[in-house]
Scaffold this active site. Structure first.
Site, short mmCIF file in Angstrom:
data_model
loop_
_atom_site.label_atom_id
_atom_site.label_comp_id
_atom_site.label_asym_id
_atom_site.label_seq_id
_atom_site.Cartn_x
_atom_site.Cartn_y
_atom_site.Cartn_z
N HIS A 1 1.83 -26.51 11.79
CA HIS A 1 3.17 -27.12 11.86
C HIS A 1 3.19 -28.48 12.57
O HIS A 1 3.73 -29.45 12.07
CB HIS A 1 4.16 -26.18 12.55
N ASP B 1 -2.09 -21.15 16.00
CA ASP B 1 -0.88 -20.62 15.37
C ASP B 1 0.13 -21.71 15.03
O ASP B 1 0.83 -21.62 14.03
CB ASP B 1 -0.22 -19.60 16.34
N ARG C 1 0.83 -1.22 0.00
CA ARG C 1 0.00 0.00 0.00
C ARG C 1 0.86 1.27 0.00
O ARG C 1 0.41 2.33 -0.39
CB ARG C 1 -0.91 0.00 1.22
C1 BG6 Z 1 4.95 -19.24 12.55
C2 BG6 Z 1 4.18 -18.79 13.76
O1 BG6 Z 1 4.13 -19.95 11.67
O2 BG6 Z 1 6.03 -20.08 12.97
C3 BG6 Z 1 5.07 -18.07 14.73
O3 BG6 Z 1 3.13 -17.93 13.33
C4 BG6 Z 1 6.27 -18.92 15.08
O4 BG6 Z 1 4.35 -17.71 15.91
C5 BG6 Z 1 6.96 -19.44 13.83
O5 BG6 Z 1 7.16 -18.12 15.84
C6 BG6 Z 1 8.02 -20.46 14.19
O6 BG6 Z 1 8.79 -20.79 13.07
P1 BG6 Z 1 10.29 -21.29 13.24
O7 BG6 Z 1 10.69 -21.72 11.87
O8 BG6 Z 1 11.07 -20.13 13.75
O9 BG6 Z 1 10.24 -22.41 14.23
#
Ligand code: BG6
Length: 503
Positions: free
Chosen positions: A247, A242, A51
């Site tokens: 993950h 999250d 933006r």
């Molecule tokens: C993200 C989350 O998807 O993954 C974050 O939104 C988190 O909250 C992050 O900190 C962690 O990723 P990594 O690769 O640093 O373990």
């Protein structure tokens, strides 16, 4: 007029949200890394949109400043790659684009069209997911989305199953599933991909990989950072949405899936989704026994004092009121079950949290104990474990028992961890997960991307947990920053006579 697509032309990448944190911290550096290695010569243009009213030069200056900041390189290291950087920035451009301002898509069209022709485009949506539908629709209306263009979707894909379905439906009106890449950056991590080879190329492990020999599986994703900088977003989200919904469940599905019939995207994703669909629902009746929620209070991490979740500074930038997030979990531990032939009776303990003792992610496969003890040292205190560390370092250790060397009359036992890590001399292992994933996007390979049904199955399961804890009023337990979460989370495996593996 709609430009004609010429597949002979080098492709274009458009990063929507190109001046946002993810683009500056991860995406542009990853594209630079791939460019340095000569892996994306098929890309002719990278356009960031945002933006802010930036021109090309000021965008490049911003990108350069952030790259240097986030890489942590010394001046000498930056100087050594300056000529490669200068070559890379020839690809970069910027387009001011407000997602819902239809007229501005003409500017984007103009930028990617030359002599009435344009290259195939990958749109990387790295902005607020509630805008994904509007962006796709605008791309379509302006003739910018054809059947050979692709879209990449960053998480969070919704806040629950309902909002996820809305996003999926809106994107699907414009892009076919075969052109939609849903990113989970954990799938780009080397050790997570290695799970496939470890499991399916070794005659040694494959027969052991079931409830016959495995006692329990643990997945820990521990973070030492707090939520500063994202407190307002995180306050509405919490650790289950999250981290677990994406993950941890992606890791779980890679650990628990059946062997795919082929090594292609759909065969692999067919098996992963079956695991997610086989997760036993956590209900109001059993949520108290199977889930622990926590929230960090002040404490010390890496010998530095830190404030609690509700005292994070950035609430001040919003309305200053953190009390509405007093029941948001920054830690969650849970016991899951994959209800199928292979895994019946094997608990999967998952935990993740912010401001924990240290940053590490690991998968622990704990094998069943010996049925009978030959040795005076009691091996029943000991279980063979395969510990797969995803970060900060990547390695695999097999915990075994050996004879303690020496002349002592009795056979004494000692634990020895066999190191199964790969340590290539050429350093080829050291790439960022986003490099792996962006390379696959450029090559059109969806294997490491989530299919819509996987994301939906994961939401279905986490939604049921959230509605169950809301029903029974399962509140967060405080834990001091710098610990491994609320003490109640220790009881989760202990209730089953097991314990968390502590690395
Ligand atoms: C993200 C989350 O998807 O993954 C974050 O939104 C988190 O909250 C992050 O900190 C962690 O990723 P990594 O690769 O640093 O373990």
């Amino acid at each position: 007029m709609t430009a004609k697509i010429n597949t002979e032309l080098k492709s274009t990448i458009v990063i929507v949200g190109g001046n946002g944190d993810l683009a500056l911290r991860k995406l542009i550096p990853a594209l630079f890394g791939l460019n340095q290695r000569g892996l994306i010569d098929s890309v002719g243009k990278i356009i960031g949109t945002g933006r802010a009213p930036l021109d090309r030069d000021s965008y490049i200056a911003l990108v350069d400043e952030k790259r240097k900041l986030f890489s942590g390189n010394t001046d000498a290291e930056n100087a050594a790659i300056e000529s490669e950087w200068q070559k890379f920035i020839q690809l970069l451009d910027y387009c001011k684009l407000e997602a819902t301002n239809s007229a501005q898509y003409d500017d984007l069209a103009e930028m990617i069209t030359i002599d009435g022709k344009r290259a195939p485009v990958t749109y990387y949506l790295s902005t607020v997911p509630s805008l994904y539908g509007a962006i796709c629709e605008n791309l379509k209306t302006h003739g910018l989305a054809s059947e050979i263009d692709q879209v990449v979707l960053e998480k969070p894909l919704g806040h629950n199953l309902e909002t996820c379905n809305e996003i999926h439906a809106a994107v699907a009106k414009v892009f076919d599933e075969s052109k939609t890449f849903r990113i989970d950056h954990y799938l780009g991590k080397e050790t997570v991909q290695n799970l496939l080879t470890l499991r399916f190329s070794n005659a040694l492990f494959n027969p052991l990989w079931s409830n016959r020999y495995i006692d329990n599986i643990q997945i820990t994703v521990a973070e030492s950072i707090g939520v500063a900088g994202r407190a307002a977003f995180y306050g509405k989200t919490g650790a289950l949405r999250d981290m677990v919904q994406n993950h941890l469940l992606q890791i779980l599905s890679m650990v628990a899936m059946e062997p795919p019939s082929k090594l292609n995207a759909d065969a692999i994703r067919n098996e992963k989704v079956k695991v997610l669909e086989a997760l036993s629902p956590i209900t109001s009746e059993n949520v108290r026994d199977n889930v622990v929620r926590g929230q960090y209070t002040d404490g010390a991490v890496d010998s530095e004092s830190v404030v609690g979740f509700l005292e994070e500074d950035d609430y001040k930038d919003n309305d200053g009121d953190s009390s509405k997030f007093s029941n948001t979990e920054t830690f969650v531990a849970l016991k899951a079950e994959v209800h199928n032939w292979r895994w019946a009776g094997v608990p999967f303990y998952l935990r993740t949290g912010k401001r924990l003792r240290r940053r590490y992610s690991e998968i622990v496969i704990e094998f069943k104990r010996q049925p009978f003890s030959l040795f005076e040292d009691d091996p029943n205190d000991f279980a063979n474990k395969m510990v797969i560390t995803i970060q900060p370092e990547e390695n695999i250790r097999l915990h075994t028992l050996h004879k303690k060397p020496g002349l002592s009359g009795k056979l004494k036992l000692q634990p020895v961890a066999l190191d199964l890590s790969v340590d290539p001399e050429d350093g080829s292992q050291s790439y960022d997960a986003y490099e792996r994933l962006l390379l696959d996007v450029v090559n059109g390979d969806q294997t490491l991307f989530m299919r819509s049904d996987e994301v939906e199955a994961a939401w279905r399961w986490t939604d049921s947990i959230i509605s169950s804890w809301t029903d029974v009023g399962l509140n967060v337990k405080p834990y001091p920053s710098g610990t491994m979460g609320p003490t109640k989370s220790l009881a989760l495996p202990e209730r089953d006579d097991r314990s968390w593996h502590e690395s």
